[in-house]
Write an enzyme that holds these catalytic residues in place. Structure first.
Site, PDB file in Angstrom:
ATOM      1  CB  CYS A  94      31.610  37.194  44.837  1.00  0.00           C
ATOM      2  SG  CYS A  94      33.075  38.092  45.388  1.00  0.00           S
ATOM      3  CG  ASP A 108      33.804  40.911  41.485  1.00  0.00           C
ATOM      4  OD1 ASP A 108      33.337  41.593  40.545  1.00  0.00           O
ATOM      5  OD2 ASP A 108      34.995  40.572  41.560  1.00  0.00           O
ATOM      6  CG  HIS A 119      33.311  35.716  40.684  1.00  0.00           C
ATOM      7  ND1 HIS A 119      34.288  36.531  40.166  1.00  0.00           N
ATOM      8  CD2 HIS A 119      33.263  35.986  42.005  1.00  0.00           C
ATOM      9  CE1 HIS A 119      34.804  37.268  41.144  1.00  0.00           C
ATOM     10  NE2 HIS A 119      34.193  36.958  42.272  1.00  0.00           N
ATOM     11  CB  CYS A 171      36.828  35.091  43.547  1.00  0.00           C
ATOM     12  SG  CYS A 171      36.099  35.757  45.046  1.00  0.00           S
TER      13      CYS A 171
END
Lengths: 506, 506
Positions: free
Chosen positions: A161, A163, A229, A240
């Site tokens: 991701c 992130d 995640h 997420c």
């Protein structure tokens, strides 16, 4: 300050050594009286090196706000510019642009511009020192290029991701050495771009067939890893964001992409051409992983996985050999599980080897978080310093340092950018700061004109960002820095100014 | 009406046959008394078939404005909607949307919307009838797939300028059969995208190595052709707009791209991997070509070319065999020319064969323009009916029917789109009409999810156009129609409505 925080602060300040502190209970390790969370398979030397790396990099960013705060308080002093430059040079290691300081006594300091400037400069310091900073990691990483090739993979293409909590994935969570055969392309929700992945696979496959890869790669396969995640501490909120913190959705969506990629390549280039795939979940609170096991046909399944935090607990008091035996047998039992997780046959030997070593390597990271982050990160949510768009650089890989959207154009990557801007609205804009966006692309100095085209792409993306986020741009809240790197040569993360085509580093 | 125009009008109306009219002097052919411009190497049967194709396709578009003019004049009649539908069905072959007719007595006719609607429907009629319309061409084209493969090329990737005057390039000017191994990707100024071309080359090369191309292609090469253009009648104004009608610049720029592409691929995949390249110029007034000759190393040069209009004049009164002999010897003499055009050695045999046949095939097109367009097109400038963005369709290939910008995103193709919008500002907006933009992408039905992704791409491009040309969008001057085609199946040019993912054809 509660006990846990105080202990941590003392540890960080070097007041006590880690060995003298009884670590508090944590999800991966609950030690009884007189016991320690010290697993036989953990590489403590590597953990120490990673910690030094983390400290060195983190410091380059944490000092920015402290320094700016001091600057702001002294802006009416006589000889402010000289004093400010002295402080910056001492605290940050670089000078500030004079024009941002000279009128401070009239108009106040442009703290947003200074903050963005410093963020980019600190990033640049990481790039400049990467060779020495990361040397120790490269020498000791647990999954090195030879091992990966030995498992039968010439390329590892990882899509986590976007992130920031996953941006230390390769050296920390996976314990892989920075390596040109390992690429990271992050997308919000790990929803990687199938067409772009097909092009990357095609490129590497053709290099393989024309002997353009590392020696010994001719028989190898391409390994695609999708990484979703979740947060065990606060599953409904710190999972997420792209999937509304819904873990099932995050897992299923990543798996669907992998299936689509495999069948796309099989259908275009003939059955059997598809890359090998792995699906991995990361608990971003403690950096433990779930490795989903492919079956004999390479099919994955959301239920058939091995959890490294469970492995850590189960094998904590075993000697190395017994612990290794336990990991292997857990993997094999999971391969043969029944019910929802049932697969058809066993994965190939190279993949099994890879999975087992990845799980073992991650035990070191679990203990790293136990030792250095109290078993669970203090900030389990977002804490990124800047947004990186374009293509990732191996020179900076650390949790929560940046949000990373892999993209060629803002038009295609708009969703990933929007998620990033939303995160930074909370992190920076609400506190009066702007959003620093690093736009970075690679080029090959062996290809004539490629450098100019990379600069043009930077400029195009920059214009598109200014247009898409016009409200930020107009409010002096968007700060873009363009940078390019040569995949072969020594020009790495070189800053490009708007009009010029020469790189200029402040 | 002057003599020339009257003769042409009579010809078009079928009042006199072409044989009875003494054609006026024209650049390629100046016939003496009692002589005709009738070259021994011209395929008259194919010319006849192409003329029928041109008439059939052209009529679908020319009737639109005539019909709308009548509709506009009768909008106050009782029973207008029924009468309008009857007229449309008779004149255009399709119905109009009732909602665009029902309030005409109050608010007037929305002629812009009707014009765009009809343009898209007429385009769609071309797609639906392509199989039968183009059957005769496919059977008789001079450069058919077998011939091209015989010259050693498994793929021909042509990048002309986006200019509408080049959109009949393949079947008319080059006399090539519509063929899946021939792709057209047009860019303003023929400035094709190197990175995107590398990806296309890589894809075809990998297919070749995995036997995924047509039988007999395993040993073949990839041929890239860049096509610049110029106007001999009005060189300073009707040349390539992207290069300010500067012919030298247009030629040099296209050549530079070819050089960059070759060295990029050689540098990435190893020396010798680079595709074969050709540089061709088109005189858009008369459809004659200049073929630049590669030397033994494949190097091209702006000065070393053979001009087909010169060949036409030189060989007009020769028999077939002598004319063929002359073409071959002209090519060979040019290969060995000295001075600025000097090259190093002769091109390979397959390339020579290809070049000689291409020059011969173009003689038919020169005579086509002599016969059907008075030796020089009446409209030597722009006269496109719509803009096509995305990927080209083989179903419609005719001079000045559309301006074509090959692109994945508006962000990357912005310059090409801007040129198109500028052209249509003159053609349509100044006369009160809007700009019809067809957004078209291919997908493979063998690849799961590819159709949905193609629709998403259409939608993304549509949104980006509405945002880039907001002034047109807000003034009801921009009309976008999305369409997709399956590269394998029967779904071709299928219209997609905004929200739905089902194709709907009106």
């Amino acid at each position: 300050m509660n006990t846990r925080k105080r202990q941590a602060a003392m540890l960080r300040a070097g007041v006590v050594s880690a060995a003298n502190v009884a670590l508090p209970p944590n999800p991966a390790c609950v030690a009884g009286p007189g016991q320690q969370c010290a697993h036989a398979l953990v590489d403590r030397e590597l953990n120490q090196r990673l910690y030094e790396y983390e400290q060195r990099v983190r410091e380059r960013f944490t000092r920015i706000l402290e320094t700016l705060k001091v600057l702001s308080s002294m802006r009416h002093q006589s000889d402010f510019v000289a004093k400010a430059q002295q402080l910056a040079s001492m605290q940050l290691g670089y000078a500030l642009p004079d024009h941002l300081l000279e009128d401070a006594w009239i108009a106040g300091l442009d703290l947003r511009a200074l903050h963005a400037y410093c963020t980019f400069q600190s990033f640049h310091a990481c790039v400049e020192n990467a060779e020495s900073d990361q040397q120790a990691l490269r020498e000791r990483s647990l999954l090195d290029p030879d091992f990966i090739r030995g498992c039968g993979f010439h390329t590892v293409d990882i899509s986590p991701c976007a992130d920031g909590r996953l941006q230390g994935l390769v050296p920390f969570i996976f314990r892989m050495a920075p390596n040109s055969a390992v690429t990271v392309k992050a997308y919000a929700g790990a929803l990687f771009d199938i067409e772009s992945d097909i092009a990357d696979w095609t490129h590497r496959e053709l290099l393989r067939l024309s002997d353009g890869l590392a020696p010994g790669s001719a028989e190898g396969n391409y390994l695609k890893i999708a990484v979703y995640h979740f947060s065990t501490s606060n599953p409904g909120h710190q999972g997420c964001a792209a999937h509304g913190s819904n873990d099932h959705q995050a897992t299923e969506a990543a798996l669907d992409r992998l299936k689509e990629l495999r069948s796309a390549i099989d259908n275009i280039y003939g059955f059997g051409a598809a890359p090998d795939c792995l699906l991995i979940g990361v608990d971003t609170d403690i950096d433990a992983i779930r490795v989903h096991l492919p079956d004999a046909q390479g099919h994955l399944n959301v239920h058939r996985f091995v959890d490294s935090s469970q492995l850590y607990r189960d094998t904590l008091n075993m000697d190395s050999a017994t612990a290794r035996q336990h990991i292997a047998s857990t993997v094999d039992q999971t391969q043969h599980m029944d019910g929802w997780g049932r697969g058809e046959g066993e994965m190939v030997a190279g993949m099994r080897e890879f999975v087992i070593h990845l799980l073992e390597a991650n035990l070191s990271q679990i203990e790293y978080v136990i030792q250095h982050h109290e078993g669970r990160y203090q900030v389990i949510g977002h804490n990124e310093r800047f947004i990186c768009v374009g293509e990732a650089m191996t020179e900076l890989q650390l949790r929560n340092k940046f949000y990373f959207a892999h993209l060629d154009t803002v038009e295609e990557g708009a969703n990933d950018m929007d998620v990033g801007i939303r995160i930074f609205t909370g992190l920076n804009i609400q506190h009066g700061l702007g959003v620093p966006v690093l736009i970075h692309f690679h080029y090959s100095s062996r290809v004539p004109g490629a450098r100019e085209r990379a600069i043009q792409r930077c400029q195009r993306v920059k214009n598109a960002l200014a247009s898409r986020y016009a409200h930020l741009q107009n409010n002096h809240q968007l700060f873009c820095q363009m940078a390019i790197s040569d995949v072969h040569g020594s020009e790495r993360g070189c800053f490009v100014e708007d009009v010029e085509s020469e790189c200029t580093v402040h």
